[in-house]
Design an enzyme around this catalytic site. Structure first.
Site, PDB file in Angstrom:
ATOM      1  N   ARG A 237       0.890  -0.854  -0.750  1.00  0.00           N
ATOM      2  CA  ARG A 237       0.069   0.073   0.039  1.00  0.00           C
ATOM      3  C   ARG A 237       1.042   1.029   0.020  1.00  0.00           C
ATOM      4  O   ARG A 237       1.814   1.413   0.734  1.00  0.00           O
ATOM      5  CB  ARG A 237      -1.035   0.311   1.107  1.00  0.00           C
ATOM      6  N   GLU A 266      -3.523   7.784  -5.178  1.00  0.00           N
ATOM      7  CA  GLU A 266      -3.502   6.802  -6.505  1.00  0.00           C
ATOM      8  C   GLU A 266      -4.669   7.870  -7.567  1.00  0.00           C
ATOM      9  O   GLU A 266      -5.295   8.352  -7.101  1.00  0.00           O
ATOM     10  CB  GLU A 266      -3.148   5.780  -6.962  1.00  0.00           C
ATOM     11  N   HIS A 285      -0.922   0.338 -10.043  1.00  0.00           N
ATOM     12  CA  HIS A 285      -1.435   0.098  -9.715  1.00  0.00           C
ATOM     13  C   HIS A 285      -1.572  -1.480  -9.827  1.00  0.00           C
ATOM     14  O   HIS A 285      -3.030  -1.800 -10.012  1.00  0.00           O
ATOM     15  CB  HIS A 285      -2.143   0.641  -8.329  1.00  0.00           C
TER      16      HIS A 285
END
Length: 324
Positions: A237, A266, A285
């Protein structure tokens, strides 16, 4: 009458059909306050909630008095207010096992691409810079027989250790909340404190969930303890890392390179200093982002919601005691 559920993430047709066999399904684009307000009656009657990448907090739960279970198409659940869900006896389901191997592949790809400068030199070739036999300014660094430090020896950490140990003959150091006997027996992994791991590892791979305890666990102090030749990898994370401290460590040469699949914010801002660094591999991601795995995660999430609303919480439930 079938229970009513809200779907806030598109599903493949066959999985949507499976969901509709069990429930009356209402599809919405997101869980924004505007969407909730426009569909207030639907939210008020819903017993189930399924999707991903949206915040589920106490304010939303106030609008859903009949909600009994929510199912996320992810392993992480830091965007869910678990305490609020638990207080209301709402089950939270997730998909912890489906994506293990795929995320480990992504981690290994980041290790290899940063060490061998794959992205950087590929761009140089495209730019027409390969005009003669390459020299040292194109060279990378070996991966085989280098020491890998894993912070967080869960399912994904174990899968990464398997690849590194058997595929690349890498000695494994790890730091976790407790000793992992299987990792030590299968991969000859050595448990150590975080400082020792940082000081001795050639690659530091961070695979931790985001909690109050792990937020900004990695900052200036931790990067300063790493080898100047070390490569940092994060596919857990983003907010576990103080991104400004990481940028500073790279700029000052305290660490050699970084491979990043997650970020504090993000999508990553286009003006982030990370994107101007040749020694940074930044991907959006993509840890579990293969067609096969994302389908498997969605299928698991559908099954999880069906099970939860039938009172079956033997697996994949974050707060199973709610069902007691």
């Amino acid at each position: 009458m079938k229970p009513s559920v809200i779907l806030y993430k598109a599903l493949p047709d066959d999985l949507l059909q499976r969901l509709q066999e069990h429930f009356t399904v209402h599809q919405v684009a997101n869980l924004s306050p505007q969407t909730v307000e426009q569909n207030a009656a639907i939210f008020a009657e819903a017993e189930g909630l399924l999707g991903s990448n949206e915040n589920v907090d106490a304010a939303l739960l106030e609008k859903m008095p009949k909600l009994r279970a929510t199912s996320t198409i992810s392993v992480g659940y830091d965007n869910f207010d678990v305490d609020a869900l638990t207080a209301r006896k709402i089950l939270l389901m997730h998909t912890p096992t489906v994506l293990t191997e795929t995320v480990a592949d992504t981690l290994m790809a980041l290790v290899l691409s940063t060490a061998r400068r794959v992205v950087e030199v590929a761009e140089r070739v495209k730019a027409g810079e390969w005009t003669a036999s390459i020299g040292p300014d194109w060279y990378g660094t070996d991966v085989h027989h280098k020491t890998l430090g894993i912070v967080g020896m869960g399912r994904i950490g174990m899968a990464l250790a398997q690849r590194a140990h058997f595929g690349f003959n890498m000695p494994i150091l790890y730091n976790a909340r407790r000793h992992h006997k299987e990792a030590e027996e299968r991969f000859n992994a050595r448990y150590c404190n975080l400082d020792t791991l940082l000081q001795e590892s050639d690659f530091v791979c961070l695979i931790l969930p985001l909690t109050d305890e792990t937020h900004h666990l990695f900052g200036a102090e931790q990067f300063a303890k790493m080898k100047s030749s070390a490569i940092f990898i994060n596919a857990g994370r983003g907010p576990v890392v103080d991104e400004n401290a990481l940028i500073a460590a790279l700029q000052k040469g305290e660490i050699h390179a970084a491979g990043l699949d997650v970020f504090e914010q993000e999508p990553l801002s286009v003006d982030s200093p990370l994107l101007s660094m040749a020694n940074v591999v930044a991907v959006p991601h993509i840890g579990s982002a293969t067609h096969e795995t994302r389908y498997g995660m969605a299928a698991c999430a559908v099954d999880n919601l069906i099970d939860a609303l039938q009172g079956k919480v033997e697996k994949n439930c974050v707060n199973p005691h709610v069902a007691d």
